[in-house]
Design an enzyme around this catalytic site. Structure first.
Site, PDB file in Angstrom:
ATOM      1  CG  HIS A  59      -5.343  36.134  40.463  1.00 45.55           C
ATOM      2  ND1 HIS A  59      -6.112  35.510  39.507  1.00 45.55           N
ATOM      3  CD2 HIS A  59      -6.145  36.274  41.552  1.00 45.55           C
ATOM      4  CE1 HIS A  59      -7.338  35.304  39.977  1.00 45.55           C
ATOM      5  NE2 HIS A  59      -7.378  35.763  41.222  1.00 45.55           N
ATOM      6  CE  LYS A  67      24.847  49.030  58.074  1.00 41.41           C
ATOM      7  NZ  LYS A  67      24.605  49.289  59.509  1.00 41.41           N
ATOM      8  CD  GLU A  91      18.750  43.052  60.008  1.00 38.58           C
ATOM      9  OE1 GLU A  91      19.136  43.613  58.970  1.00 38.58           O
ATOM     10  OE2 GLU A  91      18.170  43.650  60.932  1.00 38.58           O
TER      11      GLU A  91
END
EC number: 5.3.1.9
Length: 558
Positions: free
Chosen positions: A394, A522, A363
């Site tokens: 793994h 937004k 960000e």
């Protein structure tokens, strides 16, 4: 800060030439050339944190040229400007002073001519008194019961930092149960509400603006749930009084806090516009941390961060841990074009650390326009990801070992475990060390062949599979060894990465502390939401968005 395109500097051009010389070098050869390489490429912070950066495709010449780049981009001047409170976040006309929140020497710091330290200290003392009252049971719920559960409602920096720290410092927590709600998906809030009792729960509504859609949607739903519960057992006329015992605001916007129904003068803990959300855990946003750990441990967290601040501010660049990590990151990102870096904490309590740094870094430095407002023609922030060891081994380590992509890694591990069960920790650290060694040095075909001959295995059959067992190595990594994960060392580690991100942003010539890229989504979400709620309006977007909206409406009504 000076606006300098790094690719136009002499040092960048020098690094490009240097890259052509070192590009075909193997880390194994670098160790053969210098048997004291570890001593040459490692440094210790406060006898608590060791950085070993010897397993990188670098030489002394590389580091010197990278430091020249930092100087040419005026990193020392940028560091000074940040700590002095200059408005280096020019795109928002703000200072960048999360460091002031842990200014443990209380040195005056001026913003617009006013010393901000008195306000910081006042809020910190208010937090300490409040937390003491909650922890010791002086603060009661509406039925006069002690608070047992804390629900932090926030998203982004209002969630990731406090959540990571409370998890990482679980061995230091008290009796309070801490819950975090961030996702606007109602399932997240629903699952938390199932576990708690309204009589003994305190909600922390954490939002700088108190208008963030996800946070306020969850906050209103939590308040509605609370009111519904108390009206079954209490007079509805007293619900505002009851809310005051169960809802706290952490915000910079008292007007919106009051609109929500929380009294800003008694139930709000302030933080300020010069505190970026992803750097806000040191502020009142960290109230959930203090409630979980107590004020002494919270202040130790601040102490560790302050110590790293002073290291970053005062240490020469060639011994400066955040600077070294930042420059090595630029070396891979911009010259090897690696595009990504991974973080692997070998400590289960630190399992959310990679996600926290992911947000802090991506960000902050995920920008494509420089500080002059021009499009950028070079790589900026990397893709950051990770997992706790040994789980990652793994999962995706196969690709790091034998894939076709360079993925520089940070390995983080404590020497001392909080829970030394049998020989678990020795085995954990053995894996930590083995992975960094295997990634760097690999395993040649000749070694594998000799092993098969020595073991007298079916050599004719195995000739066919030997190539698949070759490890090319030459995968770079940093090893960060911490004496023990404590509030102090965790604070220092977080600040280390904060300053690494800042350093890279300075050299990338970008504004690290804004996040305009979050805004478009937004705005569109608000528009689309209004269309989803109205059945008689046809969407007027592109065919893909229109089609998805129409199917959503059709299936939701089925």
């Amino acid at each position: 800060m000076k606006n300098i395109n790094p690719t136009k500097t002499k040092s960048w051009k020098s690094l490009k030439k240097h890259f052509l010389n070192i590009n075909t070098t193997h880390i194994l050869d670098l160790f053969k050339q210098n048997k004291y390489r570890f001593l040459s490429f490692s440094t210790i912070f406060n006898n608590e944190i060791l950085l070993d950066y010897s397993k990188n495709l670098i030489t002394e010449e590389t580091i010197n040229k990278l430091i020249d780049l930092a100087k040419e981009c005026d990193l020392p001047g940028a560091i000074k400007s940040m700590f002095q409170g200059a408005k280096i976040n020019r795109s928002e006309n703000r200072a960048v002073l999360h460091t002031a929140l842990r200014n443990r020497k209380n040195i005056p710091i001026l913003v617009d001519g006013h010393d901000i330290m008195p306000n910081i200290n006042t809020v910190l003392e208010k937090m300490k008194i409040f937390c003491q009252n909650i922890i010791q049971g002086y603060w009661k719920g509406y039925t006069n019961k002690n608070i047992t559960d804390i629900v932090n409602i926030g998203i982004g920096g209002s969630n990731l930092g406090p959540h990571m720290v409370t998890e990482a410092l679980t061995p230091y927590k008290n009796h309070l149960n801490i819950h975090f709600v961030s996702n606007i998906d109602g399932t997240h809030l629903f699952e938390v509400l199932k576990k708690i009792n309204p009589e003994t729960t305190l909600f922390l509504i954490t939002s700088k603006t108190f208008t963030t859609q996800e946070t306020m949607t969850n906050a209103f739903s939590a308040r509605n749930w609370f009111v519904q519960k108390i009206t079954k057992s209490s007079s509805f006329n007293h619900y505002e009084q009851h809310i005051s015992k169960h809802f706290i605001a952490l915000s910079a916007n008292p007007v919106e806090v009051k609109k929500f129904g929380i009294n800003p003068s008694t139930n709000m803990f302030e933080f300020w516009e010069w505190v970026g959300g992803r750097y806000s855990l040191w502020s009142s946003v960290g109230l959930s941390i203090m409630l979980s750990l107590g004020s002494n441990h919270f202040e130790s967290l601040l102490d560790g961060a302050y110590a790293m601040d002073m290291h970053f501010k005062n240490t020469p660049l060639n011994k400066n841990i955040p600077v070294i990590l930042a420059l090595i990151g630029i070396w891979y990102n911009n010259f090897f074009l690696s595009e990504t870096e991974a973080i692997f904490p070998y400590d289960q309590y630190m399992h959310r650390f990679a996600a926290y740094i992911q947000q802090s870094n991506m960000e902050s430095n995920g920008k494509c326009v420089d500080r002059n407002g021009y499009p950028i023609n070079y790589q900026t922030g990397p893709i950051v990801w990770g997992e706790s060891g040994t789980n990652g081994q793994h999962s995706f380590f196969q690709l790091i070992h034998q894939g076709t992509k360079m993925i520089p890694c940070d390995f983080i591990a404590p020497v001392l475990s909080h829970h030394p069960i049998f020989d678990h920790h020795d085995k954990l650290i053995a894996n930590f060390l083995a992975q960094t060694k295997a990634l760097a040095f690999g395993k040649k075909l000749e070694e594998i062949t000799q092993e098969y001959i020595t073991k007298k295995q079916s050599y004719i059959y195995d000739l066919n599979i030997l190539p698949f067992k070759v490890f090319k190595g030459n995968n770079p990594s940093n090893s960060i060894l911490i004496k023990k994960i404590t509030p102090y060392t965790l604070g220092a580690l977080i600040a280390l990465y904060e300053h690494k991100i800042f350093t890279q942003g300075v050299i990338f010539n970008i504004y690290t502390f804004d996040q305009w890229g979050v805004e478009l989504g937004k705005q569109l979400a608000d528009d689309i939401y209004s269309i989803l709620k109205q059945t008689n309006i046809n969407p007027q977007y592109d065919s893909s968005t229109n089609g998805l909206i129409n199917y959503y409406k059709y299936w939701s009504q089925a």
